[in-house]
Design an enzyme around this catalytic site. Structure first.
Site, PDB file in Angstrom:
ATOM      1  N   HIS A  91       3.160   3.687  12.780  1.00 58.42           N
ATOM      2  CA  HIS A  91       2.026   4.499  13.241  1.00 58.42           C
ATOM      3  C   HIS A  91       2.403   5.422  14.401  1.00 58.42           C
ATOM      4  O   HIS A  91       1.527   6.034  15.006  1.00 58.42           O
ATOM      5  CB  HIS A  91       0.840   3.620  13.654  1.00 58.42           C
ATOM      6  N   GLU A 129      -5.303   0.720   2.248  1.00 60.43           N
ATOM      7  CA  GLU A 129      -5.048  -0.324   3.236  1.00 60.43           C
ATOM      8  C   GLU A 129      -5.171   0.221   4.649  1.00 60.43           C
ATOM      9  O   GLU A 129      -5.693  -0.457   5.540  1.00 60.43           O
ATOM     10  CB  GLU A 129      -3.654  -0.912   3.025  1.00 60.43           C
ATOM     11  N   GLU A 130      -4.717   1.448   4.852  1.00 58.88           N
ATOM     12  CA  GLU A 130      -4.768   2.040   6.189  1.00 58.88           C
ATOM     13  C   GLU A 130      -6.135   2.633   6.507  1.00 58.88           C
ATOM     14  O   GLU A 130      -6.369   3.030   7.654  1.00 58.88           O
ATOM     15  CB  GLU A 130      -3.698   3.139   6.323  1.00 58.88           C
ATOM     16  N   ASP A 147       6.281   1.507   7.288  1.00 58.74           N
ATOM     17  CA  ASP A 147       4.974   0.968   6.918  1.00 58.74           C
ATOM     18  C   ASP A 147       4.352   1.772   5.774  1.00 58.74           C
ATOM     19  O   ASP A 147       3.537   2.649   6.004  1.00 58.74           O
ATOM     20  CB  ASP A 147       4.063   0.993   8.152  1.00 58.74           C
ATOM     21  N   GLU A 174       4.370  -5.846   4.288  1.00 64.97           N
ATOM     22  CA  GLU A 174       4.037  -5.281   5.592  1.00 64.97           C
ATOM     23  C   GLU A 174       5.203  -5.479   6.566  1.00 64.97           C
ATOM     24  O   GLU A 174       5.936  -6.473   6.484  1.00 64.97           O
ATOM     25  CB  GLU A 174       2.783  -5.958   6.164  1.00 64.97           C
ATOM     26  N   HIS A 202       0.830  -1.205   0.000  1.00 64.05           N
ATOM     27  CA  HIS A 202       0.000   0.000   0.000  1.00 64.05           C
ATOM     28  C   HIS A 202       0.861   1.251   0.000  1.00 64.05           C
ATOM     29  O   HIS A 202       1.923   1.298   0.641  1.00 64.05           O
ATOM     30  CB  HIS A 202      -0.963   0.011   1.183  1.00 64.05           C
ATOM     31  N   ASP A 261      -0.637   4.261   0.796  1.00 71.38           N
ATOM     32  CA  ASP A 261      -1.220   5.191   1.765  1.00 71.38           C
ATOM     33  C   ASP A 261      -0.579   5.007   3.138  1.00 71.38           C
ATOM     34  O   ASP A 261      -0.044   3.945   3.462  1.00 71.38           O
ATOM     35  CB  ASP A 261      -2.740   5.025   1.855  1.00 71.38           C
TER      36      ASP A 261
END
Length: 377
Positions: A348, A133-134, A99, A162, A66, A68
């Site tokens: 995150h 995805e997020e 990530d 990931e 991903h 995003d």
């Protein structure tokens, strides 16, 4: 500066807070086109997806990921620009550094190097990229997979970038994930004055024994390849905000993370039976975020383990822990799915970062994987 690091920095400098792609897929698409990939942009709603394919014969190995990222929060709390891709003390900083934009860069560079050495591989290579995805994950990989299925296209092997690693690069492979099942329980009461409880019905009081029963259950799950069922209350809300008002309604959000057994249907049945046994007047709405999946063996798993061992000298542990991933949309088609990426310690978080050296090492592992699966024999 290495090619993988340079590309990782370029991707981080594309602000792509979900569901915005921020130009990442165009940047990657240019390099894929130069390698002879056929590009198919697939936009659904506000989400950009890219399906890129090189080759016509099998087997087909797909790199999935991903573009995003999650929001940065207050940028003033960061020690550097969250989208500046700064390097300090051997670490690359920025939202998406771990990530998973650095893994995307490693995938691309690995593919470039492999095709330079092996321009006619014994199979096909694909890239499946999404900017959803997020976020809600409803217009991303799941829609791409529906499109491919409608055309009869099938993925044999899928490597998702990931951030699977824990203490060092390559020490953990995700071979599956638990499913996610969410419930919203609405308990009806009768609003009233706290001094006159006989004229009201407090839904918190009525539901409290049932809530205790739900939290005290052993929900099962004895598959040795999976953690057991996890049940968590995530939100409880009732009341008007006034201290002298009995609430008229109680809302409870909860979530199961579950292995293939007992499965979603059995968990729903047990949950609803407990609700029926209680005294609260309630109803429940269910949301299935994804079914569990696992790759218990096969050629992809063996090739990934061998590549990690040969390049990094590590014997990786096999795990099905963590949250959900887009593998839940790919595995049901019959593809072997493995997740291998960078360390996840800072994902995150404020000051997300990844060791610069490990980006190049990950590219080496991905290249070794391609050589094992598609190298001319």
């Amino acid at each position: 500066m290495s090619a993988a690091l340079e590309l990782a920095q370029a991707l981080i400098r594309c602000p792509s807070v979900t569901p915005d792609d921020g130009g990442c897929q165009a940047l990657l698409g240019q390099r894929l086109t130069a390698l002879g990939f056929r590009l198919e942009p697939l936009r659904f709603g506000e989400v950009d997806n890219l399906w890129a394919l090189r080759g016509d014969g099998g087997p087909l190995i797909v790199f999935a990921g991903h573009t995003d990222v999650v929001p940065v929060g207050d940028p003033g709390v960061w020690s550097c620009d969250p989208f500046g891709a700064h390097i300090r003390d051997g670490l690359l900083y920025g939202r998406g550094a771990a990530d998973m934009k650095s893994a995307l860069a490693a995938m691309m560079v690995a593919c470039e190097r492999f095709l330079a050495a092996c321009p006619h591989p014994a199979g096909s290579i694909g890239f499946l990229l999404t900017s959803d995805e997020e976020g809600d994950a409803v217009d991303g990989t799941v829609r791409v997979m529906q499109t491919l299925a409608a055309r009869g296209e099938r993925i044999d092997y899928c490597l998702i970038g990931e951030p699977s690693s824990d203490q060092r690069l390559g020490d953990t492979l995700r071979i599956g994930r638990r499913g996610s099942l969410s419930a919203r329980v609405r308990v009806q009461g009768i609003q009233g004055h706290v001094a006159y409880p006989e004229k009201a019905l407090n839904p918190i009081h009525a539901f409290a024994p049932t809530l205790a029963a739900l939290c005290g259950q052993n929900w099962g799950g004895d598959d040795p390849a999976f953690p057991p069922v996890s049940f968590q209350i995530s939100n409880i809300h009732a009341g008007t905000g006034a201290g002298n008002v009995i609430p008229g309604e109680l809302l409870i959000d909860c979530n199961f993370r579950f292995p293939p057994q007992p499965g979603a249907a059995a968990l729903k049945a047990r949950f609803e039976a407990l609700l029926d046994q209680g005294s609260g007047n309630c109803d429940v709405q269910w949301t299935l975020g994804g079914e569990p999946f696992i790759t218990r063996g096969g050629r992809l798993l063996e090739a990934v383990k061998a590549a990690v061992r040969d390049v990094l000298g590590v014997q990786p542990a096999l795990s099905t822990g963590g949250g959900t991933s887009d593998g839940r949309f790919i595995a049901p088609t019959g593809a072997e799915v493995i997740e291998l990426g960078l360390r996840n310690a800072s994902i995150h978080k404020v000051d997300e970062c990844t060791p610069v050296a490990e980006i190049d090492q990950l590219a080496d592992v991905y290249e070794a994987l391609l050589t094992r699966l598609l190298g001319n024999r």
